[in-house]
Structures are given as C-alpha cells and as structure tokens.
Enzyme design. Structure first.
Site, PDB file in Angstrom:
ATOM      1  N   HIS A 167       0.875  -1.185   0.000  1.00 11.90           N
ATOM      2  CA  HIS A 167       0.000   0.000   0.000  1.00 11.90           C
ATOM      3  C   HIS A 167       0.913   1.237   0.000  1.00 11.90           C
ATOM      4  O   HIS A 167       1.008   1.967   0.991  1.00 11.90           O
ATOM      5  CB  HIS A 167      -0.899  -0.036   1.239  1.00 11.90           C
ATOM      6  CG  HIS A 167      -2.090   0.868   1.164  1.00 11.90           C
ATOM      7  ND1 HIS A 167      -2.387   1.654   0.057  1.00 11.90           N
ATOM      8  CD2 HIS A 167      -3.085   1.121   2.069  1.00 11.90           C
ATOM      9  CE1 HIS A 167      -3.500   2.336   0.292  1.00 11.90           C
ATOM     10  NE2 HIS A 167      -3.941   2.029   1.500  1.00 11.90           N
ATOM     11  N   CYS A 192      -3.874   3.318   9.440  1.00 10.92           N
ATOM     12  CA  CYS A 192      -4.248   3.715   8.066  1.00 10.92           C
ATOM     13  C   CYS A 192      -5.749   3.938   7.926  1.00 10.92           C
ATOM     14  O   CYS A 192      -6.175   4.643   7.014  1.00 10.92           O
ATOM     15  CB  CYS A 192      -3.755   2.669   7.072  1.00 10.92           C
ATOM     16  SG  CYS A 192      -4.274   0.988   7.472  1.00 10.92           S
ATOM     17  N   ARG A 240      -3.266  11.609   3.110  1.00 14.66           N
ATOM     18  CA  ARG A 240      -3.425  10.752   1.923  1.00 14.66           C
ATOM     19  C   ARG A 240      -3.623  11.616   0.684  1.00 14.66           C
ATOM     20  O   ARG A 240      -3.101  11.330  -0.387  1.00 14.66           O
ATOM     21  CB  ARG A 240      -4.641   9.823   2.072  1.00 14.66           C
ATOM     22  CG  ARG A 240      -4.576   8.798   3.169  1.00 14.66           C
ATOM     23  CD  ARG A 240      -3.459   7.825   3.017  1.00 14.66           C
ATOM     24  NE  ARG A 240      -3.419   7.181   1.701  1.00 14.66           N
ATOM     25  CZ  ARG A 240      -4.290   6.264   1.249  1.00 14.66           C
ATOM     26  NH1 ARG A 240      -5.271   5.828   2.022  1.00 14.66           N
ATOM     27  NH2 ARG A 240      -4.167   5.742   0.032  1.00 14.66           N
ATOM     28  N   GLN A 289      -0.231   4.878   0.946  1.00 18.52           N
ATOM     29  CA  GLN A 289      -0.550   5.045   2.371  1.00 18.52           C
ATOM     30  C   GLN A 289       0.702   5.399   3.181  1.00 18.52           C
ATOM     31  O   GLN A 289       0.682   6.306   4.020  1.00 18.52           O
ATOM     32  CB  GLN A 289      -1.171   3.752   2.922  1.00 18.52           C
ATOM     33  CG  GLN A 289      -1.433   3.783   4.419  1.00 18.52           C
ATOM     34  CD  GLN A 289      -2.541   4.735   4.811  1.00 18.52           C
ATOM     35  OE1 GLN A 289      -3.632   4.676   4.266  1.00 18.52           O
ATOM     36  NE2 GLN A 289      -2.284   5.626   5.775  1.00 18.52           N
ATOM     37  N   ASP A 326      -2.974  -1.792  12.322  1.00 18.92           N
ATOM     38  CA  ASP A 326      -3.921  -1.911  11.214  1.00 18.92           C
ATOM     39  C   ASP A 326      -4.927  -2.982  11.614  1.00 18.92           C
ATOM     40  O   ASP A 326      -4.733  -3.690  12.617  1.00 18.92           O
ATOM     41  CB  ASP A 326      -3.135  -2.306   9.946  1.00 18.92           C
ATOM     42  CG  ASP A 326      -3.999  -2.397   8.687  1.00 18.92           C
ATOM     43  OD1 ASP A 326      -5.140  -1.892   8.688  1.00 18.92           O
ATOM     44  OD2 ASP A 326      -3.521  -2.981   7.689  1.00 18.92           O
TER      45      ASP A 326
END
Ligand code: CP
Ligand code: NVA
Length: 328
Positions: A133, A270, A315, A136, A229
């Site tokens: 990712h 995230c 982001r 991120q 996460d």
C-alpha cells in the site's frame, strides 16, 4: 542530480530510491501549504485519470479524486469494468492507456497492478494490493515528519499486529529506505516473508535503518510512533477467528502506550479501524466473539496521542504529489 519522476509507475516503494521518496514527501508538504493558502496551480490541467477499484475504499478513492480536481484533472471511477471477466488485463490496460494519462488500481494480487503497468503505456499507481500500500505509507511518513520533531533516522516506528499484510510490508520498506528504526511486533506466524525482511535488512545496512521483529509487546519501549492496522485485511474475512486468537494480546491500549516510556508517542492507523461498535462488521464480531474493540482501544484512538485524522488528510496531499510528479 535533480529528481524527475515523470512517466514513472508507483507499484511498490521497492522501486524508488530514498531521495525520490523524500522528493515526493517534500512536494506533498509544499502542495499542502499551497492548498491551505488557497493557491491552485492547475498542475494536472487537461489530464484524464481513471480509478479502478476491485476492493472498497473511502480515503484512497476520495484522495485521488480531490487531488485531481484540485489540480484541474478529470476523473473516471470504474469498479464494474470488463477487466478480467470479458476482457484480459492486457487488453484493458492497452485501451485505458489510449484514453487516460494515469491509472490507479486497487485490488487483490500485486501481479495485476504490475501487468497493467506493463501494458498501459502511462503511469500506473498502486492504490492497495494484498501485498503493498505505497501511497498510504507516504502519508504515514508525512504525518511522522509533521508530529515528531526529530530527523527520520532518529525515529523509532513500531508496527503492532498483522506484520505480514500490505501495511506491515510497506512500512518496513519505507523505513528501510529512509533510514528509520522499524520494529514489527507480532506473533511469529504473522511475521512478513523472510526474503523481503532479509532484503530490507540488507538495504538497512546502507541507509542506516534498523529493521527488527519481536513477539514481545514490551519492545515498544522508546517508540516515537505506534502503528496498527486491522487484524483481518480485505479479502481475508474467513480468518477472523484465527486472527482474533493470535492478535488479542497485541491490541494497542493505553497500557501499551505507557510501555513506550514516551509521553509524546503518537498513534497511527491507516484506517478504517475497529475501535468501537459503530460499524456493522464490528457489531457482527461483537456478537460472535464478544469483542467491543479490536486492534486499538477506543481510548487510544480518541486520545491526544492519536494523529489518525491528520494521517488520513495527508493521503490526499501525498497522492496529489504522486500524480503531479509522474504526470504533471
Ligand atoms: N487507508 C485506506 O486505504 O483507506 P480506504 O480503504 O478507505 O481507501
Ligand atoms: N490491511 C488493510 C489496509 C486497509 C487500508 C486491508 O488491506 O484491508
């Protein structure tokens, strides 16, 4: 040498040199300042961007859209295309490459985003796969730079939880690239792929990073940032029971923050996060397993240590930087 990322894909940060990553972070800082000051430069004027989503999203989709709109680009959101069903990835990539200046893809296999990149002829950006990712973790390090007043090579980032998922892998990679001290704390079964770890430890010798893994939550001691996460990533929903059993001792709580011995430790995630019962999935888990919160306690999530909404905002600024740098 001046950095030029024009025409580059962003499939994984493994493909980027440390100075290229820092260039993107500096550009994101600059674009954030400009947006705050009401300055728009139309850096993507006339560009067309397509967003392919095979998994759900709030932040990533909206970040790409707002970033594109801010800089004058047009966006198509596509989640029900022929791709992979009636049309091959290769043919889809060739078609989209004729229409668009850049392609974002979120889905399952890393091989899909790589195949799109091989055939599209325009930059392809990974908006999350099972493995990585990358957009991120740009936002994560941007947030770290904003809140931790230390050079990155003095920052200890501790990731607690499913250390072999896309976030565990990507945080380890960006830490190795930027010379940070990364500690993954997880049960052994959830340590990342040994080959990737060895590759990052080798890189760490060059960049001055430290890449470590531990099963012991007391190793959060001295952390500047604690990151977690979800315990079960998109596509792994069959594994809730097994993951809960493995990861319950790894929940981020106020006790864990105290174990850092750093009152200024920041908490990052995230998102989305299961920290209360305000979601249908959270309530379902509550009914089946009796949990009222999963990877992080509601208290930590809402504490002053938590910077998760700054991180979410970032982001947009970092994705804008990626698009401006590669197609602007
Ligand atoms: N963090 C993140 O990728 O969020 P979304 O799934 O909402 O895009
Ligand atoms: N590991 C999570 C990240 C979500 C942004 C998932 O893949 O579902």
């Amino acid at each position: 040498m001046p950095i030029n990322l024009r025409g580059r894909h962003l499939l994984t940060l493994l493909d980027f040199a440390p100075e290229e990553i820092l260039f993107l972070l500096d550009l994101a800082d600059d674009l954030k300042r400009k947006k705050r000051a009401g300055i728009r430069n139309n850096l993507l004027a006339g560009k067309n961007i397509v967003l392919l989503f095979d998994k759900t999203s709030t932040r990533t989709r909206c970040a790409f859209e707002v970033a594109a709109f801010d800089e004058g680009a047009n966006v198509t959101f596509l989640s029900n295309s022929q791709m992979g069903k009636k049309e091959s990835l290769e043919d889809t990539a060739k078609v989209l490459g004729r229409f668009y200046d850049g392609i974002e893809y979120r889905g399952f296999k890393q091989e899909v985003v790589e195949l799109l990149a091989k055939h599209a002829g325009v930059p392809v950006w990974n908006g999350l796969t099972d493995k990585f990712h990358p957009t991120q973790v740009l936002a994560d390090v941007m947030t770290i730079r904003e809140h931790i007043r230390k050079p990155l090579n003095k920052v200890k980032l501790v990731y607690v939880g499913d250390a072999r998922n896309n976030m565990g892998n990507s945080l380890m990679i960006i830490s190795a690239k930027l010379g940070m001290h990364f500690v993954g704390i997880a049960p052994k079964q959830l340590f990342p792929d040994q080959e990737l770890v060895a590759q990052m430890q080798e890189l760490a010798e060059v960049t001055g990073a430290q890449i470590e893994f531990s099963e012991n939550i007391h190793d959060v001691d001295g952390a500047d940032a604690i990151y977690t996460d979800v315990w079960v990533s998109m596509g792994e929903e069959a594994q809730f029971a097994e993951r809960i059993a493995l990861l319950e001792p790894y929940r981020v709580t106020m006790d864990m923050l105290r174990m850092t011995n750093n009152p200024d430790v920041i908490f990052l995630h995230c998102l989305p996060s299961f920290h209360d019962l305000e979601t249908s999935v959270g309530r379902d888990i509550h009914e089946k397993f009796g949990l009222t919160e999963m990877e992080v306690s509601d208290e930590v999530f809402r504490s002053p240590n938590s910077k998760v909404f700054d991180e979410a905002e970032n982001r947009m600024h970092t994705i804008k930087a990626v698009m401006v740098a590669t197609i602007g």
